[in-house]
Design a protein around this motif. Sequence first.
Motif, PDB file in Angstrom:
ATOM      1  N   CYS A   1      86.203  55.086  67.605  1.00  0.00           N
ATOM      2  CA  CYS A   1      85.490  53.804  67.214  1.00  0.00           C
ATOM      3  C   CYS A   1      84.297  54.546  66.473  1.00  0.00           C
ATOM      4  O   CYS A   1      83.671  54.340  65.357  1.00  0.00           O
ATOM      5  CB  CYS A   1      85.170  52.834  67.936  1.00  0.00           C
TER       6      CYS A   1
ATOM      7  N   ARG B   1      82.894  52.247  63.811  1.00  0.00           N
ATOM      8  CA  ARG B   1      83.230  51.025  64.070  1.00  0.00           C
ATOM      9  C   ARG B   1      82.683  50.471  65.420  1.00  0.00           C
ATOM     10  O   ARG B   1      82.444  51.660  66.259  1.00  0.00           O
ATOM     11  CB  ARG B   1      84.966  50.814  64.156  1.00  0.00           C
ATOM     12  N   GLN B   2      82.637  49.414  65.785  1.00  0.00           N
ATOM     13  CA  GLN B   2      82.009  48.774  66.738  1.00  0.00           C
ATOM     14  C   GLN B   2      83.333  48.568  67.795  1.00  0.00           C
ATOM     15  O   GLN B   2      84.332  48.362  67.408  1.00  0.00           O
ATOM     16  CB  GLN B   2      81.552  47.457  66.892  1.00  0.00           C
TER      17      GLN B   2
ATOM     18  N   SER C   1      83.654  46.316  70.042  1.00  0.00           N
ATOM     19  CA  SER C   1      84.290  45.149  70.103  1.00  0.00           C
ATOM     20  C   SER C   1      85.257  44.749  68.979  1.00  0.00           C
ATOM     21  O   SER C   1      85.977  43.706  68.927  1.00  0.00           O
ATOM     22  CB  SER C   1      83.054  44.329  70.087  1.00  0.00           C
ATOM     23  N   GLU C   2      85.522  45.649  67.847  1.00  0.00           N
ATOM     24  CA  GLU C   2      86.410  45.243  66.871  1.00  0.00           C
ATOM     25  C   GLU C   2      88.007  45.570  67.261  1.00  0.00           C
ATOM     26  O   GLU C   2      88.930  45.090  66.555  1.00  0.00           O
ATOM     27  CB  GLU C   2      85.960  46.184  65.498  1.00  0.00           C
TER      28      GLU C   2
ATOM     29  N   THR D   1      90.841  45.426  70.234  1.00  0.00           N
ATOM     30  CA  THR D   1      91.364  44.996  71.402  1.00  0.00           C
ATOM     31  C   THR D   1      92.510  45.803  72.062  1.00  0.00           C
ATOM     32  O   THR D   1      93.564  46.142  71.269  1.00  0.00           O
ATOM     33  CB  THR D   1      91.961  43.549  71.116  1.00  0.00           C
TER      34      THR D   1
ATOM     35  N   THR E   1      94.297  37.888  60.383  1.00  0.00           N
ATOM     36  CA  THR E   1      93.456  39.037  60.402  1.00  0.00           C
ATOM     37  C   THR E   1      93.919  40.254  61.609  1.00  0.00           C
ATOM     38  O   THR E   1      93.206  41.250  61.622  1.00  0.00           O
ATOM     39  CB  THR E   1      92.203  38.631  61.028  1.00  0.00           C
TER      40      THR E   1
ATOM     41  N   THR F   1      93.236  46.481  64.694  1.00  0.00           N
ATOM     42  CA  THR F   1      92.288  45.466  65.207  1.00  0.00           C
ATOM     43  C   THR F   1      92.954  45.505  66.745  1.00  0.00           C
ATOM     44  O   THR F   1      92.123  45.120  67.616  1.00  0.00           O
ATOM     45  CB  THR F   1      92.303  44.274  64.846  1.00  0.00           C
TER      46      THR F   1
END
Length: 239
Positions: free
Chosen positions: A23, A28-29, A31-32, A34, A204, A223
């Motif tokens: 990330c 990227r975060q 948290s984005e 999973t 999404t 994601t």
Amino acid sequence: MTDRKSELADNLARVEERIDAACAAVGRQRSEVTLIVVTKTYPADDVRLLSELGVREVAENRDQDAAPKAAACTDLLLRWHFVGQLQTNKVRSVASYADVVQSVDRKRLVNALSTAAVRAGRELDCLLQVALDAESGDAEGRGGVAPDRVDELADAVAEAEGLRLCGLMTVAPLVGPYAGRPRAAFERLREMSSSLRVAHPTATMVSAGMSSDLEEAVAAGATHLRVGTAVLGVRPRLG
């Protein structure tokens, strides 16, 4: 702490470090993204230990293994993903415990899932499994719908009672133009996801990447990651 729990904790920590680094490398975060732990071939005891370690998303690919495992873990706060090729005669069982079916690849399966979900009084989140090595029609082998049929199948899921269209899934192809190029494959899935969201804004989820290629998946915009071996170890052979 048991030896197995310590082993799982160490493995999880290493996977988390990899995701964090991936990330950070692309801005990227964390948290984005999973993490879904693929628990296929491993016992319910391991699922329970993973839950104690904070895992909330687990995946299975065979109903005959998943159904009794899910039944043994009903007291746990888990979200169950079904990620394997799904035969219509297994749909009623899968619809009783799965929260997400990631391997929707044909209209007949959509119809069967809808009927089973309504009968069970549930709503199932669905991902279309895309076969990036397929030129037309439904792919064989690993399963999946051909890219040129995604829109048609997406509309069918969106219109089906008891189902929610949530996004796309793929497995890095072993043959075809993306063989040996997982990042390019995952970037193509991300492009398809962007196109899909024009007609279906809530779709999404982009499920891509496993133990060997999670960094490429994060870089390409995934994601959700489906990681098994890196957390649980080399899988025992199925009998």
